[in-house]
Design an enzyme around this catalytic site. Structure first.
Site, PDB file in Angstrom:
ATOM      1  N   GLY A  11      -1.598  -9.551  -1.584  1.00 18.76           N
ATOM      2  CA  GLY A  11      -2.997 -10.115  -1.046  1.00 18.76           C
ATOM      3  C   GLY A  11      -3.435 -10.980  -2.229  1.00 18.76           C
ATOM      4  O   GLY A  11      -3.803 -10.418  -3.350  1.00 18.76           O
ATOM      5  N   ARG A  72       4.628 -11.426   0.446  1.00 16.83           N
ATOM      6  CA  ARG A  72       4.663 -10.137   0.392  1.00 16.83           C
ATOM      7  C   ARG A  72       6.813 -10.121   0.731  1.00 16.83           C
ATOM      8  O   ARG A  72       7.287 -11.164   1.308  1.00 16.83           O
ATOM      9  CB  ARG A  72       4.598  -9.375   1.539  1.00 16.83           C
ATOM     10  N   ASP A 103      -1.466  -2.819  -6.572  1.00 15.00           N
ATOM     11  CA  ASP A 103      -0.792  -1.642  -6.481  1.00 15.00           C
ATOM     12  C   ASP A 103       0.812  -1.836  -6.205  1.00 15.00           C
ATOM     13  O   ASP A 103       1.654  -1.364  -6.748  1.00 15.00           O
ATOM     14  CB  ASP A 103      -1.380  -0.227  -6.354  1.00 15.00           C
ATOM     15  N   THR A 125      -6.933  -8.178  -6.745  1.00 15.29           N
ATOM     16  CA  THR A 125      -7.457  -7.802  -5.617  1.00 15.29           C
ATOM     17  C   THR A 125      -8.552  -7.591  -5.202  1.00 15.29           C
ATOM     18  O   THR A 125      -9.640  -7.261  -6.197  1.00 15.29           O
ATOM     19  CB  THR A 125      -6.492  -6.259  -5.036  1.00 15.29           C
ATOM     20  N   ASP A 127     -10.147  -5.434  -3.443  1.00 18.79           N
ATOM     21  CA  ASP A 127     -10.670  -4.269  -2.929  1.00 18.79           C
ATOM     22  C   ASP A 127     -11.005  -3.497  -4.087  1.00 18.79           C
ATOM     23  O   ASP A 127     -11.636  -2.360  -3.736  1.00 18.79           O
ATOM     24  CB  ASP A 127      -9.188  -3.257  -2.406  1.00 18.79           C
ATOM     25  N   ASP A 129      -9.517  -1.300  -6.025  1.00 18.53           N
ATOM     26  CA  ASP A 129      -8.946  -0.135  -5.722  1.00 18.53           C
ATOM     27  C   ASP A 129      -7.786   0.302  -6.603  1.00 18.53           C
ATOM     28  O   ASP A 129      -7.032   1.298  -6.372  1.00 18.53           O
ATOM     29  CB  ASP A 129      -8.500  -0.030  -4.242  1.00 18.53           C
ATOM     30  N   ARG A 171      -9.182  -1.007   3.395  1.00 16.07           N
ATOM     31  CA  ARG A 171      -8.412  -0.047   4.152  1.00 16.07           C
ATOM     32  C   ARG A 171      -8.702   1.337   3.698  1.00 16.07           C
ATOM     33  O   ARG A 171      -8.883   2.191   4.462  1.00 16.07           O
ATOM     34  CB  ARG A 171      -6.768  -0.337   4.467  1.00 16.07           C
TER      35      ARG A 171
HETATM   36  P1  ADP Z   1      -0.426  -5.537  -3.302  1.00 20.49           P
HETATM   37  O1  ADP Z   1       0.213  -6.059  -4.646  1.00 20.49           O
HETATM   38  O2  ADP Z   1      -1.590  -6.461  -2.892  1.00 20.49           O
HETATM   39  O3  ADP Z   1      -0.825  -4.077  -3.011  1.00 20.49           O
HETATM   40  P2  ADP Z   1       1.709  -5.226  -1.468  1.00 20.49           P
HETATM   41  O4  ADP Z   1       1.687  -3.548  -1.311  1.00 20.49           O
HETATM   42  O5  ADP Z   1       2.046  -5.951  -0.140  1.00 20.49           O
HETATM   43  O6  ADP Z   1       0.514  -5.982  -2.146  1.00 20.49           O
HETATM   44  O7  ADP Z   1       3.060  -5.488  -2.302  1.00 20.49           O
HETATM   45  C1  ADP Z   1       3.344  -6.502  -2.792  1.00 20.49           C
HETATM   46  C2  ADP Z   1       4.895  -6.612  -2.810  1.00 20.49           C
HETATM   47  O8  ADP Z   1       5.159  -5.995  -3.933  1.00 20.49           O
HETATM   48  C3  ADP Z   1       5.752  -6.123  -1.821  1.00 20.49           C
HETATM   49  O9  ADP Z   1       5.977  -7.092  -0.890  1.00 20.49           O
HETATM   50  C4  ADP Z   1       6.979  -5.935  -2.484  1.00 20.49           C
HETATM   51  O10 ADP Z   1       7.819  -7.069  -2.588  1.00 20.49           O
HETATM   52  C5  ADP Z   1       6.359  -5.343  -3.693  1.00 20.49           C
HETATM   53  N1  ADP Z   1       6.449  -3.809  -3.830  1.00 20.49           N
HETATM   54  C6  ADP Z   1       5.669  -3.023  -3.210  1.00 20.49           C
HETATM   55  N2  ADP Z   1       5.932  -1.836  -3.326  1.00 20.49           N
HETATM   56  C7  ADP Z   1       7.189  -1.829  -3.894  1.00 20.49           C
HETATM   57  C8  ADP Z   1       8.057  -0.705  -4.266  1.00 20.49           C
HETATM   58  N3  ADP Z   1       7.975   0.663  -4.117  1.00 20.49           N
HETATM   59  N4  ADP Z   1       9.109  -1.196  -5.051  1.00 20.49           N
HETATM   60  C9  ADP Z   1       9.308  -2.305  -5.378  1.00 20.49           C
HETATM   61  N5  ADP Z   1       8.785  -3.341  -4.698  1.00 20.49           N
HETATM   62  C10 ADP Z   1       7.403  -3.201  -4.051  1.00 20.49           C
END
Ligand code: ADP
Length: 319
Positions: A11, A72, A103, A125, A127, A129, A171
């Protein structure tokens, strides 16, 4: 390190551009080349990587969103996806990568680090968080956006003597609702960290009415329930009619506040310093007003704690 990359992932949040600018210029200041990876891990796999000069990050510090775009990417979660990413990083002559995101993005950055490619995380982010840092880039701007909305809604709430429910993002983390609720003088704040108590909420609404309150503002974080659901519950239980405002994506955009620009600049610059020391797997943050770096794993294995003293204080003040 001769050449480093920077990407934004997950995000978006206001202030990411300030962080990108800081990474690019701090890198150049230290004599290393900097490349921008466009559209997060998807762009990395696809090889959307371009050199960034000092001028490429001009005129962005005041803009919301991210100049590098964000995405994503499911493929990046797989071994095959990560191998493709490593190939692209090598092909483009990169020695290290700054990942700006939440995260989820950190998990991706750690996966690359474990494969021998050093990454440093910068918390971006709204959030707020991410464990290990008191603030994330974008939180302050989003908070101010929410406050502006609350103030406007309050005018109507007062004129029409109504109870308003304002649903905000969050969330799993209630920081935005908590801070906005306290700063906006909300009567009730509902956050995922606290067990929802309908009776207590109704009791407070009714007490407020008895003492002559003309209106009420309830802030609910989306992780608790949606605003319309809450409105139905209140109507069923207490026969109080409410109006609902779901703030949605306006919370993610807008020109970053001075604070988020400063945070973005400090964090981006520190990320480059850490990377140039040759260290991967670190996350940048702010603890007790000091910029710090720490083991990135902490950011997704530990729990973020909201400052519950704000919750208690808000309850004490909104009598
Ligand atoms: P944010 O970084 O805002 O928390 P996401 O959770 O959607 O957003 O994660 C962003 C991107 O990071 C995901 O679309 C994916 O490509 C990568 N990612 C998330 N979790 C993992 C994971 N466990 N292993 C590898 N890549 C990950």
């Amino acid at each position: 390190m001769k050449r480093i990359g920077v990407l934004t992932s997950g995000g978006d949040s206001p202030g990411m551009n300030a962080a990108i600018r800081a990474v690019v210029r701090k890198g150049i200041f230290h004599g290393v080349e900097v490349a921008g990876v466009f559209s997060g891990y998807q762009g990395l796999i696809d090889g959307r990587i371009k050199n960034m000069e000092a001028g490429d990050v001009g005129d962005i510090i005041q803009r919301g969103g991210t100049k590098l775009f964000s995405a994503r990417c499911e493929e990046f979660r797989t071994d095959a996806g990560q191998e493709k990413a490593i190939e692209q990083l090598k092909k483009n002559g990169l020695d290290g990568l700054v990942v700006i995101g939440g995260d989820g993005s950190y998990r991706g950055a750690m996966a690359l680090t474990k494969r021998g490619f050093p990454c440093v995380g910068v918390p971006g982010t709204i959030d707020n968080d991410i464990p290990g840092t008191d603030y994330t880039i974008g939180f302050d701007t989003a908070l101010n956006t929410v406050i502006e909305a609350i103030d406007k809604i309050r005018d109507t709430a007062t004129s029409h003597e109504r109870t308003f429910i304002i649903e905000v993002m969050g969330r799993d983390a209630g920081d935005l609702a908590l801070w906005a609720g306290l700063a906006g003088g909300a009567e009730t704040i509902l956050i995922p960290e606290e067990t929802f108590d309908l009776d207590d909420m109704i009791d407070r609404l009714e007490k407020g009415r008895k003492r002559g309150k003309k209106h009420s503002i309830i802030i609910v974080a989306e992780g608790v329930m949606n605003g319309n659901e809450l409105a139905s519950l209140i109507e069923e239980r207490a026969n109080i009619e409410t109006r609902v405002s779901v703030l949605g994506h306006i919370q993610r955009g807008g020109s970053p506040t001075a604070r988020d620009r400063v945070l973005g600049s400090l964090f981006g610059a520190r990320a480059v310093e850490v990377l140039l020391e040759g260290t991967g797997g670190r996350a940048i943050g702010m603890k007790n007003h000091q910029v710090v770096d720490y083991d990135m794993t902490k950011a997704f294995t530990e729990k973020h704690d909201a400052d519950m003293s704000l919750y208690t204080l808000s309850k004490e003040l909104s009598i």
